[in-house]
Design an enzyme around this catalytic site. Structure first.
Site, short mmCIF file in Angstrom:
data_model
loop_
_atom_site.label_atom_id
_atom_site.label_comp_id
_atom_site.label_asym_id
_atom_site.label_seq_id
_atom_site.Cartn_x
_atom_site.Cartn_y
_atom_site.Cartn_z
N LYS A 197 -6.93 -5.65 12.57
CA LYS A 197 -5.88 -5.51 11.55
C LYS A 197 -6.44 -5.76 10.16
O LYS A 197 -6.02 -5.12 9.18
CB LYS A 197 -4.72 -6.46 11.84
CG LYS A 197 -3.54 -6.33 10.86
CD LYS A 197 -2.91 -4.94 10.86
CE LYS A 197 -1.84 -4.78 9.79
NZ LYS A 197 -0.60 -5.49 10.08
N LYS A 243 -1.03 -12.03 1.38
CA LYS A 243 -1.41 -12.94 2.46
C LYS A 243 -2.50 -12.33 3.33
O LYS A 243 -3.51 -12.96 3.64
CB LYS A 243 -0.17 -13.29 3.29
CG LYS A 243 -0.44 -14.11 4.55
CD LYS A 243 -0.52 -13.25 5.81
CE LYS A 243 0.78 -12.57 6.15
NZ LYS A 243 0.72 -11.81 7.43
#
Length: 293
Positions: A177, A245
Protein backbone atom coordinates in the site's frame (compact mmCIF):
# COMPACT_ATOMS: atom_id res chain seq x y z
CA UNK A 1 -15.90 -20.65 11.89
CA UNK A 2 -18.48 -22.76 13.64
CA UNK A 3 -19.49 -26.13 12.24
CA UNK A 4 -23.19 -25.25 12.21
CA UNK A 5 -22.69 -21.96 10.40
CA UNK A 6 -22.50 -21.88 6.61
CA UNK A 7 -20.94 -18.43 6.76
CA UNK A 8 -18.80 -16.87 9.50
CA UNK A 9 -20.20 -14.03 11.56
CA UNK A 10 -18.34 -10.89 10.56
CA UNK A 11 -17.58 -7.84 12.67
CA UNK A 12 -16.54 -4.53 11.14
CA UNK A 13 -15.03 -1.73 13.19
CA UNK A 14 -15.13 1.63 11.40
CA UNK A 15 -18.07 2.61 9.20
CA UNK A 16 -16.74 5.71 7.49
CA UNK A 17 -16.62 6.43 3.75
CA UNK A 18 -15.04 3.05 2.98
CA UNK A 19 -16.23 0.84 5.82
CA UNK A 20 -19.90 1.63 5.30
CA UNK A 21 -19.85 0.36 1.72
CA UNK A 22 -17.86 -2.75 2.66
CA UNK A 23 -20.30 -3.68 5.41
CA UNK A 24 -23.23 -3.10 3.05
CA UNK A 25 -21.79 -5.53 0.49
CA UNK A 26 -21.27 -8.19 3.17
CA UNK A 27 -24.85 -7.80 4.45
CA UNK A 28 -26.13 -8.02 0.88
CA UNK A 29 -24.11 -11.24 0.42
CA UNK A 30 -25.95 -12.82 3.32
CA UNK A 31 -23.40 -12.54 6.11
CA UNK A 32 -24.44 -11.74 9.67
CA UNK A 33 -22.58 -8.47 10.30
CA UNK A 34 -21.88 -6.71 13.58
CA UNK A 35 -20.55 -3.15 13.59
CA UNK A 36 -18.90 -0.66 15.91
CA UNK A 37 -17.81 2.89 15.20
CA UNK A 38 -17.04 5.79 17.53
CA UNK A 39 -20.09 7.74 16.38
CA UNK A 40 -23.11 5.41 16.35
CA UNK A 41 -25.06 7.73 14.04
CA UNK A 42 -22.58 6.90 11.25
CA UNK A 43 -23.70 3.27 11.45
CA UNK A 44 -27.44 4.01 11.33
CA UNK A 45 -27.82 3.24 7.64
CA UNK A 46 -26.18 -0.16 8.16
CA UNK A 47 -28.34 -0.91 11.19
CA UNK A 48 -31.40 -0.25 9.03
CA UNK A 49 -30.03 -2.78 6.52
CA UNK A 50 -29.77 -5.43 9.23
CA UNK A 51 -26.36 -4.95 10.86
CA UNK A 52 -26.08 -5.55 14.60
CA UNK A 53 -24.60 -2.84 16.83
CA UNK A 54 -21.96 -3.57 19.48
CA UNK A 55 -20.93 -1.00 22.09
CA UNK A 56 -17.18 -1.72 22.11
CA UNK A 57 -14.55 -3.35 19.87
CA UNK A 58 -14.12 -6.04 22.53
CA UNK A 59 -17.81 -6.88 22.63
CA UNK A 60 -17.82 -7.13 18.84
CA UNK A 61 -14.74 -9.37 18.87
CA UNK A 62 -16.41 -11.81 21.27
CA UNK A 63 -19.39 -12.32 18.95
CA UNK A 64 -17.62 -12.66 15.59
CA UNK A 65 -15.39 -15.23 13.93
CA UNK A 66 -13.98 -12.70 11.45
CA UNK A 67 -13.11 -9.24 12.79
CA UNK A 68 -12.36 -6.55 10.21
CA UNK A 69 -11.07 -3.07 11.01
CA UNK A 70 -11.17 0.03 8.81
CA UNK A 71 -10.16 3.03 10.93
CA UNK A 72 -8.20 6.23 10.44
CA UNK A 73 -4.73 6.13 11.92
CA UNK A 74 -2.13 3.64 13.22
CA UNK A 75 -2.80 4.95 16.73
CA UNK A 76 -6.46 3.91 16.30
CA UNK A 77 -5.38 0.47 15.11
CA UNK A 78 -3.07 0.07 18.10
CA UNK A 79 -5.80 1.07 20.57
CA UNK A 80 -8.42 -1.21 19.01
CA UNK A 81 -6.15 -4.26 18.89
CA UNK A 82 -3.92 -3.88 21.96
CA UNK A 83 -6.24 -2.10 24.44
CA UNK A 84 -7.23 -3.85 27.68
CA UNK A 85 -10.61 -4.76 26.20
CA UNK A 86 -9.40 -4.73 22.63
CA UNK A 87 -9.63 -7.28 19.85
CA UNK A 88 -6.56 -9.32 20.79
CA UNK A 89 -7.68 -9.66 24.40
CA UNK A 90 -11.31 -10.45 23.66
CA UNK A 91 -11.42 -12.46 20.43
CA UNK A 92 -12.11 -16.18 20.72
CA UNK A 93 -9.22 -18.51 19.77
CA UNK A 94 -9.48 -19.49 16.13
CA UNK A 95 -10.85 -16.09 15.05
CA UNK A 96 -9.58 -14.24 11.99
CA UNK A 97 -8.40 -10.62 12.27
CA UNK A 98 -8.24 -8.49 9.13
CA UNK A 99 -6.94 -4.92 9.29
CA UNK A 100 -8.02 -3.02 6.17
CA UNK A 101 -6.64 0.30 7.47
CA UNK A 102 -3.62 1.78 5.74
CA UNK A 103 -1.24 1.52 8.64
CA UNK A 104 2.38 0.86 9.60
CA UNK A 105 4.07 -2.33 8.32
CA UNK A 106 5.81 -2.73 11.69
CA UNK A 107 2.46 -2.48 13.52
CA UNK A 108 1.00 -5.13 11.19
CA UNK A 109 3.86 -7.47 12.17
CA UNK A 110 3.24 -6.80 15.89
CA UNK A 111 -0.45 -7.64 15.51
CA UNK A 112 0.40 -10.83 13.63
CA UNK A 113 2.94 -11.97 16.22
CA UNK A 114 0.66 -11.25 19.19
CA UNK A 115 -2.26 -12.93 17.40
CA UNK A 116 -0.20 -16.09 16.94
CA UNK A 117 0.41 -16.34 20.68
CA UNK A 118 -3.37 -16.23 21.23
CA UNK A 119 -4.31 -18.74 18.50
CA UNK A 120 -5.68 -15.98 16.32
CA UNK A 121 -5.02 -15.51 12.60
CA UNK A 122 -4.14 -11.98 11.45
CA UNK A 123 -3.89 -10.44 8.00
CA UNK A 124 -2.96 -6.91 7.03
CA UNK A 125 -5.11 -6.08 4.01
CA UNK A 126 -5.07 -2.38 3.09
CA UNK A 127 -7.24 -1.37 0.14
CA UNK A 128 -7.11 1.06 -2.74
CA UNK A 129 -9.87 2.43 -4.96
CA UNK A 130 -11.37 5.17 -2.85
CA UNK A 131 -15.05 5.77 -2.27
CA UNK A 132 -15.93 4.67 -5.82
CA UNK A 133 -14.10 1.36 -5.51
CA UNK A 134 -15.69 0.69 -2.12
CA UNK A 135 -19.19 1.57 -3.35
CA UNK A 136 -18.86 -0.63 -6.45
CA UNK A 137 -17.03 -3.50 -4.65
CA UNK A 138 -14.06 -3.04 -6.98
CA UNK A 139 -11.33 -2.40 -4.42
CA UNK A 140 -7.75 -3.51 -4.87
CA UNK A 141 -6.80 -5.48 -1.74
CA UNK A 142 -3.14 -6.05 -0.83
CA UNK A 143 -2.72 -8.81 1.72
CA UNK A 144 0.09 -9.76 4.07
CA UNK A 145 0.12 -12.85 6.31
CA UNK A 146 -0.03 -16.62 5.99
CA UNK A 147 -1.18 -17.82 2.57
CA UNK A 148 -3.53 -20.48 3.95
CA UNK A 149 -5.29 -17.85 6.07
CA UNK A 150 -5.51 -15.58 3.02
CA UNK A 151 -7.14 -18.39 1.02
CA UNK A 152 -9.71 -19.01 3.76
CA UNK A 153 -10.64 -15.32 3.78
CA UNK A 154 -10.69 -14.96 -0.01
CA UNK A 155 -14.49 -15.44 -0.34
CA UNK A 156 -14.98 -12.46 1.99
CA UNK A 157 -12.44 -10.32 0.16
CA UNK A 158 -14.22 -11.13 -3.11
CA UNK A 159 -17.39 -9.47 -1.79
CA UNK A 160 -15.63 -6.10 -1.46
CA UNK A 161 -12.88 -6.14 -4.09
CA UNK A 162 -11.84 -7.45 -7.48
CA UNK A 163 -8.03 -7.22 -7.54
CA UNK A 164 -7.00 -9.31 -4.53
CA UNK A 165 -3.34 -10.28 -4.23
CA UNK A 166 -1.42 -12.09 -1.50
CA UNK A 167 1.79 -10.08 -1.26
CA UNK A 168 3.75 -12.12 1.29
CA UNK A 169 4.31 -12.37 5.03
CA UNK A 170 2.84 -10.09 7.69
CA UNK A 171 3.45 -6.44 6.84
CA UNK A 172 3.74 -7.08 3.09
CA UNK A 173 0.23 -5.78 2.48
CA UNK A 174 1.07 -2.49 4.19
CA UNK A 175 4.39 -2.18 2.32
CA UNK A 176 2.51 -2.71 -0.96
CA UNK A 177 0.00 0.00 0.00
CA UNK A 178 2.94 2.35 0.61
CA UNK A 179 4.07 1.64 -2.98
CA UNK A 180 0.54 2.56 -4.09
CA UNK A 181 0.53 5.83 -2.14
CA UNK A 182 4.03 6.76 -3.32
CA UNK A 183 2.92 6.36 -6.95
CA UNK A 184 -0.28 8.34 -6.35
CA UNK A 185 1.49 11.21 -4.55
CA UNK A 186 3.68 12.30 -7.46
CA UNK A 187 0.93 11.51 -9.97
CA UNK A 188 -1.49 13.80 -8.13
CA UNK A 189 0.97 16.69 -8.44
CA UNK A 190 1.15 16.06 -12.19
CA UNK A 191 -2.63 15.84 -12.61
CA UNK A 192 -3.19 19.09 -10.72
CA UNK A 193 -0.44 20.96 -12.57
CA UNK A 194 -1.72 19.75 -15.97
CA UNK A 195 -5.28 20.95 -15.30
CA UNK A 196 -4.18 24.27 -13.84
CA UNK A 197 -1.92 24.78 -16.88
CA UNK A 198 -4.84 24.00 -19.21
CA UNK A 199 -7.02 26.55 -17.43
CA UNK A 200 -4.37 29.29 -17.51
CA UNK A 201 -3.74 28.61 -21.21
CA UNK A 202 -7.40 29.34 -21.92
CA UNK A 203 -8.22 25.76 -22.87
CA UNK A 204 -11.34 23.81 -21.95
CA UNK A 205 -10.03 21.46 -19.22
CA UNK A 206 -12.73 18.89 -19.98
CA UNK A 207 -11.69 18.51 -23.61
CA UNK A 208 -8.03 18.49 -22.58
CA UNK A 209 -8.87 15.61 -20.27
CA UNK A 210 -10.51 13.76 -23.18
CA UNK A 211 -7.28 14.01 -25.17
CA UNK A 212 -4.76 13.08 -22.51
CA UNK A 213 -6.46 10.51 -20.27
CA UNK A 214 -6.35 7.69 -22.84
CA UNK A 215 -2.67 8.16 -23.73
CA UNK A 216 0.61 7.78 -21.87
CA UNK A 217 -0.50 10.39 -19.30
CA UNK A 218 -3.53 8.35 -18.32
CA UNK A 219 -4.07 7.37 -14.68
CA UNK A 220 -6.87 6.59 -12.23
CA UNK A 221 -6.40 9.98 -10.60
CA UNK A 222 -6.59 11.82 -13.92
CA UNK A 223 -9.80 10.04 -15.01
CA UNK A 224 -11.60 9.94 -11.66
CA UNK A 225 -10.36 13.00 -9.78
CA UNK A 226 -9.64 15.28 -12.74
CA UNK A 227 -13.36 15.83 -13.44
CA UNK A 228 -13.93 16.60 -9.76
CA UNK A 229 -11.20 19.25 -9.84
CA UNK A 230 -12.71 20.82 -12.96
CA UNK A 231 -16.15 20.88 -11.25
CA UNK A 232 -14.73 22.35 -8.01
CA UNK A 233 -15.93 19.22 -6.23
CA UNK A 234 -13.57 18.66 -3.33
CA UNK A 235 -15.75 16.32 -1.27
CA UNK A 236 -13.70 13.48 0.21
CA UNK A 237 -13.40 10.15 -1.49
CA UNK A 238 -10.14 9.97 0.43
CA UNK A 239 -9.30 12.61 3.04
CA UNK A 240 -6.30 14.93 2.83
CA UNK A 241 -5.54 14.18 6.51
CA UNK A 242 -5.39 10.44 5.80
CA UNK A 243 -3.18 10.91 2.76
CA UNK A 244 -0.71 12.94 4.84
CA UNK A 245 -0.75 10.12 7.41
CA UNK A 246 0.04 7.58 4.69
CA UNK A 247 2.89 9.67 3.30
CA UNK A 248 4.40 9.97 6.77
CA UNK A 249 4.28 6.19 7.20
CA UNK A 250 5.89 5.67 3.78
CA UNK A 251 8.67 8.18 4.48
CA UNK A 252 9.35 6.64 7.88
CA UNK A 253 9.54 3.15 6.37
CA UNK A 254 11.77 4.47 3.56
CA UNK A 255 14.09 6.08 6.10
CA UNK A 256 14.39 2.76 7.94
CA UNK A 257 15.39 1.14 4.61
CA UNK A 258 17.73 4.07 3.75
CA UNK A 259 15.73 4.94 0.61
CA UNK A 260 15.31 8.55 -0.56
CA UNK A 261 11.92 9.50 -2.04
CA UNK A 262 12.16 13.11 -3.29
CA UNK A 263 8.81 13.08 -5.09
CA UNK A 264 6.98 11.86 -2.01
CA UNK A 265 8.81 14.37 0.18
CA UNK A 266 7.63 17.22 -2.07
CA UNK A 267 4.06 15.90 -2.23
CA UNK A 268 3.87 15.64 1.56
CA UNK A 269 5.06 19.23 1.97
CA UNK A 270 2.41 20.47 -0.50
CA UNK A 271 -0.36 18.53 1.21
CA UNK A 272 0.74 19.87 4.59
CA UNK A 273 0.43 23.40 3.14
CA UNK A 274 -3.05 22.45 1.93
CA UNK A 275 -4.00 21.17 5.39
CA UNK A 276 -2.76 24.45 6.90
CA UNK A 277 -5.31 26.18 4.64
CA UNK A 278 -8.06 24.30 6.48
CA UNK A 279 -8.48 21.53 3.89
CA UNK A 280 -7.74 18.48 6.10
CA UNK A 281 -11.28 17.15 5.69
CA UNK A 282 -11.36 17.67 1.91
CA UNK A 283 -10.62 15.03 -0.69
CA UNK A 284 -7.08 14.64 -2.02
CA UNK A 285 -8.12 16.40 -5.26
CA UNK A 286 -8.24 19.64 -3.23
CA UNK A 287 -4.51 19.99 -3.97
CA UNK A 288 -5.87 21.81 -7.02
CA UNK A 289 -6.76 24.73 -4.72
CA UNK A 290 -3.15 25.13 -3.64
CA UNK A 291 -1.77 25.26 -7.20
CA UNK A 292 -4.61 27.22 -8.82
CA UNK A 293 -3.75 30.66 -7.47
Amino acid sequence: MTAHSAKPIIGLIGTGVMGKSMAGHLIHAGYEVHVFTRTKAKAQELLEKGANWQDTPGALAQKCQVIMTMVGFPSDVEDIYFGNNGILAMAEPGSFLIDLTTSSPSLAKRIYEEAMTRQLFALDAPVSGGDIGAREARLSIMVGGARDVFEQMLPIFQKIGTNIVHQGEAGAGQHTKMCNQIAIASNMMGVVEALVYAKKAGLNPTTVLQSIETGAAGSWSLSNLGPRMIADNFAPGFYVKHFIKDMKIALQSAEEMKVELPGLTLAKSLYEQLAAMGEEESGTQALYKLIDK
